[in-house]
Each structure stands twice: as C-alpha cells, then as structure tokens.
Design a protein around this motif. Structure first.
Motif, PDB file in Angstrom:
ATOM      1  N   GLN A  39      -5.621   0.193  -5.939  1.00  0.00           N
ATOM      2  CA  GLN A  39      -6.851   1.192  -5.305  1.00  0.00           C
ATOM      3  C   GLN A  39      -6.929   2.453  -5.966  1.00  0.00           C
ATOM      4  OE1 GLN A  39      -5.973   0.952  -0.920  1.00  0.00           O
ATOM      5  NE2 GLN A  39      -7.662  -0.235  -0.660  1.00  0.00           N
ATOM      6  N   ASP A  40      -5.420   2.957  -6.147  1.00  0.00           N
ATOM      7  CA  ASP A  40      -5.709   4.299  -6.805  1.00  0.00           C
ATOM      8  C   ASP A  40      -6.284   4.416  -8.353  1.00  0.00           C
ATOM      9  OD1 ASP A  40      -4.303   5.427  -4.696  1.00  0.00           O
ATOM     10  OD2 ASP A  40      -2.417   5.619  -5.766  1.00  0.00           O
ATOM     11  N   GLY A  41      -6.319   2.960  -8.830  1.00  0.00           N
ATOM     12  CA  GLY A  41      -6.899   2.740 -10.177  1.00  0.00           C
ATOM     13  C   GLY A  41      -8.411   2.188  -9.979  1.00  0.00           C
ATOM     14  N   ASP A  42      -8.876   2.241  -8.739  1.00  0.00           N
ATOM     15  CA  ASP A  42     -10.368   2.160  -8.370  1.00  0.00           C
ATOM     16  C   ASP A  42     -10.458   0.572  -8.324  1.00  0.00           C
ATOM     17  OD1 ASP A  42     -12.701   2.771  -7.710  1.00  0.00           O
ATOM     18  OD2 ASP A  42     -13.531   3.059  -9.704  1.00  0.00           O
ATOM     19  N   TRP A  43      -9.659  -0.331  -7.710  1.00  0.00           N
ATOM     20  CA  TRP A  43      -9.738  -1.724  -7.696  1.00  0.00           C
ATOM     21  C   TRP A  43     -10.828  -1.766  -6.665  1.00  0.00           C
ATOM     22  CZ3 TRP A  43      -5.809  -5.179  -4.457  1.00  0.00           C
ATOM     23  CH2 TRP A  43      -6.078  -6.477  -4.527  1.00  0.00           C
ATOM     24  N   ASP A  44     -11.823  -2.597  -7.062  1.00  0.00           N
ATOM     25  CA  ASP A  44     -12.985  -2.712  -6.225  1.00  0.00           C
ATOM     26  C   ASP A  44     -13.353  -4.236  -5.676  1.00  0.00           C
ATOM     27  OD1 ASP A  44     -14.156  -3.674  -8.761  1.00  0.00           O
ATOM     28  OD2 ASP A  44     -15.600  -2.043  -8.581  1.00  0.00           O
ATOM     29  N   THR A  45     -12.546  -5.051  -5.997  1.00  0.00           N
ATOM     30  CA  THR A  45     -12.658  -6.777  -5.543  1.00  0.00           C
ATOM     31  C   THR A  45     -11.574  -6.973  -4.713  1.00  0.00           C
ATOM     32  OG1 THR A  45     -11.484  -7.279  -7.519  1.00  0.00           O
ATOM     33  CG2 THR A  45     -14.078  -7.105  -7.548  1.00  0.00           C
ATOM     34  N   GLU A  46     -10.871  -6.192  -3.822  1.00  0.00           N
ATOM     35  CA  GLU A  46      -9.889  -6.393  -2.922  1.00  0.00           C
ATOM     36  C   GLU A  46     -10.237  -7.884  -2.273  1.00  0.00           C
ATOM     37  OE1 GLU A  46     -11.371  -3.467  -2.852  1.00  0.00           O
ATOM     38  OE2 GLU A  46      -9.608  -1.854  -2.792  1.00  0.00           O
ATOM     39  N   ASP A  47     -11.426  -7.575  -1.560  1.00  0.00           N
ATOM     40  CA  ASP A  47     -12.075  -8.745  -0.847  1.00  0.00           C
ATOM     41  C   ASP A  47     -11.701 -10.148  -1.129  1.00  0.00           C
ATOM     42  OD1 ASP A  47     -14.115  -7.737  -2.387  1.00  0.00           O
ATOM     43  OD2 ASP A  47     -15.314  -8.664  -1.155  1.00  0.00           O
ATOM     44  N   GLU A  48     -11.837 -10.070  -2.633  1.00  0.00           N
ATOM     45  CA  GLU A  48     -11.714 -11.405  -3.103  1.00  0.00           C
ATOM     46  C   GLU A  48     -10.081 -11.901  -3.239  1.00  0.00           C
ATOM     47  OE1 GLU A  48     -13.689 -11.377  -7.123  1.00  0.00           O
ATOM     48  OE2 GLU A  48     -15.732 -10.598  -6.525  1.00  0.00           O
ATOM     49  N   SER A  49      -9.447 -11.012  -3.453  1.00  0.00           N
ATOM     50  CA  SER A  49      -7.977 -11.337  -3.499  1.00  0.00           C
ATOM     51  C   SER A  49      -7.605 -11.592  -2.065  1.00  0.00           C
ATOM     52  CB  SER A  49      -7.034 -10.212  -3.952  1.00  0.00           C
ATOM     53  OG  SER A  49      -7.212 -10.263  -5.467  1.00  0.00           O
ATOM     54  N   LEU A  50      -8.027 -10.872  -0.984  1.00  0.00           N
ATOM     55  CA  LEU A  50      -7.897 -10.957   0.448  1.00  0.00           C
ATOM     56  C   LEU A  50      -8.251 -12.536   0.907  1.00  0.00           C
ATOM     57  CD1 LEU A  50      -7.027 -10.248   3.242  1.00  0.00           C
ATOM     58  CD2 LEU A  50      -9.198  -9.256   3.317  1.00  0.00           C
ATOM     59  N   GLU A  51      -9.572 -12.761   0.428  1.00  0.00           N
ATOM     60  CA  GLU A  51     -10.081 -14.074   0.703  1.00  0.00           C
ATOM     61  C   GLU A  51      -9.069 -15.303   0.511  1.00  0.00           C
ATOM     62  OE1 GLU A  51     -14.320 -16.559   0.737  1.00  0.00           O
ATOM     63  OE2 GLU A  51     -14.062 -14.741  -0.646  1.00  0.00           O
ATOM     64  N   GLN A  52      -8.473 -15.340  -0.621  1.00  0.00           N
ATOM     65  CA  GLN A  52      -7.529 -16.254  -1.186  1.00  0.00           C
ATOM     66  C   GLN A  52      -6.190 -16.351  -0.268  1.00  0.00           C
ATOM     67  OE1 GLN A  52      -6.463 -16.810  -5.428  1.00  0.00           O
ATOM     68  NE2 GLN A  52      -8.133 -14.932  -5.483  1.00  0.00           N
ATOM     69  N   PHE A  53      -5.906 -15.277   0.485  1.00  0.00           N
ATOM     70  CA  PHE A  53      -4.632 -15.419   1.303  1.00  0.00           C
ATOM     71  C   PHE A  53      -5.102 -15.020   2.851  1.00  0.00           C
ATOM     72  CE2 PHE A  53      -3.688 -13.887  -3.061  1.00  0.00           C
ATOM     73  CZ  PHE A  53      -2.802 -14.797  -3.337  1.00  0.00           C
ATOM     74  N   LEU A  54      -6.196 -15.798   3.185  1.00  0.00           N
ATOM     75  CA  LEU A  54      -6.194 -15.401   4.832  1.00  0.00           C
ATOM     76  C   LEU A  54      -5.485 -16.271   5.525  1.00  0.00           C
ATOM     77  CD1 LEU A  54     -10.254 -15.494   4.694  1.00  0.00           C
ATOM     78  CD2 LEU A  54      -8.727 -13.534   4.940  1.00  0.00           C
ATOM     79  N   ASP A  55      -4.641 -17.318   4.902  1.00  0.00           N
ATOM     80  CA  ASP A  55      -3.954 -18.197   5.923  1.00  0.00           C
ATOM     81  C   ASP A  55      -2.250 -17.256   6.241  1.00  0.00           C
ATOM     82  OD1 ASP A  55      -3.237 -18.273   3.239  1.00  0.00           O
ATOM     83  OD2 ASP A  55      -2.602 -20.472   3.445  1.00  0.00           O
ATOM     84  N   ASP A  58       0.848 -11.894   6.912  1.00  0.00           N
ATOM     85  CA  ASP A  58       1.543 -10.562   6.196  1.00  0.00           C
ATOM     86  C   ASP A  58       0.733 -10.089   5.223  1.00  0.00           C
ATOM     87  OD1 ASP A  58       3.915 -10.745   7.981  1.00  0.00           O
ATOM     88  OD2 ASP A  58       4.232 -12.481   6.805  1.00  0.00           O
ATOM     89  N   VAL A  59      -0.023 -10.820   4.370  1.00  0.00           N
ATOM     90  CA  VAL A  59      -0.890 -10.435   3.159  1.00  0.00           C
ATOM     91  C   VAL A  59      -2.220  -9.755   3.846  1.00  0.00           C
ATOM     92  CG1 VAL A  59      -2.227 -10.949   1.210  1.00  0.00           C
ATOM     93  CG2 VAL A  59      -0.241 -12.154   1.621  1.00  0.00           C
ATOM     94  N   VAL A  60      -2.600 -10.506   4.886  1.00  0.00           N
ATOM     95  CA  VAL A  60      -3.923  -9.674   5.837  1.00  0.00           C
ATOM     96  C   VAL A  60      -3.332  -8.337   6.197  1.00  0.00           C
ATOM     97  CG1 VAL A  60      -5.398 -10.056   7.453  1.00  0.00           C
ATOM     98  CG2 VAL A  60      -4.589 -12.042   5.973  1.00  0.00           C
ATOM     99  N   ALA A  61      -2.292  -8.265   6.825  1.00  0.00           N
ATOM    100  CA  ALA A  61      -1.861  -6.983   7.329  1.00  0.00           C
ATOM    101  C   ALA A  61      -1.599  -6.109   6.211  1.00  0.00           C
ATOM    102  CB  ALA A  61      -0.481  -7.343   8.332  1.00  0.00           C
ATOM    103  N   ALA A  62      -1.053  -6.512   5.037  1.00  0.00           N
ATOM    104  CA  ALA A  62      -0.951  -5.379   4.135  1.00  0.00           C
ATOM    105  C   ALA A  62      -2.361  -4.897   3.362  1.00  0.00           C
ATOM    106  CB  ALA A  62      -0.198  -6.159   2.864  1.00  0.00           C
ATOM    107  N   PHE A  63      -3.462  -5.831   3.540  1.00  0.00           N
ATOM    108  CA  PHE A  63      -4.666  -5.350   3.039  1.00  0.00           C
ATOM    109  C   PHE A  63      -5.357  -4.540   4.170  1.00  0.00           C
ATOM    110  CE2 PHE A  63      -4.950  -8.603  -0.206  1.00  0.00           C
ATOM    111  CZ  PHE A  63      -5.482  -8.248  -1.055  1.00  0.00           C
ATOM    112  N   ALA A  64      -4.862  -4.793   5.629  1.00  0.00           N
ATOM    113  CA  ALA A  64      -5.648  -4.053   6.675  1.00  0.00           C
ATOM    114  C   ALA A  64      -5.094  -2.776   6.595  1.00  0.00           C
ATOM    115  CB  ALA A  64      -5.252  -4.844   7.893  1.00  0.00           C
TER     116      ALA A  64
END
Length: 104
Positions: A39-55, A58-64
């Motif tokens: 994010q410090d590097g201006d990552w702007d597609t985090e939601d696309e990665s999050l979507e892959q790991f919704l199951d 712990d990954v969902v919590a890291a994003f949250a």
C-alpha cells in the motif's frame, strides 16, 4: 497512478503461507506487513487479491486491518439468505416426514 501489479507479489506469498499450514496469527502478521508495504507503494488492486482468499479468515483479517474489505451487495446477500432458509425449510420438512413415518 496505482501499482496494479502488486497482486503478483502478494498472491503467491499468501498462497504459500496457506499451503504450508502457517498458523493464523503468523499468517495475519506476515501478510499484514506485506499489505502495508505494498500500500505504501500505492497498491490499488488489493480487492482483487482479497477476493481470491475470501475463504481464509486470517487473510481477510489482514486486509481488514489495513482498511480493505469486500463491498457487500445487500440484494445479493438477501437472495442468498433466502435460498439458505428455503433449503433449511426443505430439510426440516424431510426430517419431520422421516420422524412421522418412523416405525410404521
């Protein structure tokens, strides 16, 4: 301009942590640190990665932890809940029938 290619960094790391069975708190910490750096590097597609790991909670919590959550479509959520209710009603009816006809 955002860094849309950061998913190719995040996704394999998350997958490796999951596949090797890393415990939840460690996975959340490692991925949280990685998310912060990306994010410090201006990552702007985090939601696309999050979507892959919704199951993986712990990954969902890291994003949250870093302000990234999936947008919920209330109409779709309601339709899914109604479908679950209908399925459960059918199962209840089936079990009630089995009990009623038991031993006859």
């Amino acid at each position: 301009m955002g860094w849309s290619s950061a998913g190719h960094i995040f996704d394999p790391v998350a997958r490796a942590l999951i596949d090797t069975g890393v415990d939840g708190p460690t996975k959340r910490k490692v991925l949280g640190d990685l998310i912060k750096r990306l994010q410090d590097g201006d990552w702007d597609t985090e939601d696309e990665s999050l979507e892959q790991f919704l199951d993986d909670p712990d990954v969902v919590a890291a994003f949250a932890d870093h302000g990234i959550r999936m947008q919920v479509d209330p109409e779709a959520e309601l339709a899914a809940a109604r479908a679950e209710i209908d399925e459960l009603r059918g199962r209840v009816a089936e079990l009630e029938h089995q009990l009623a006809t038991r031993g006859t």
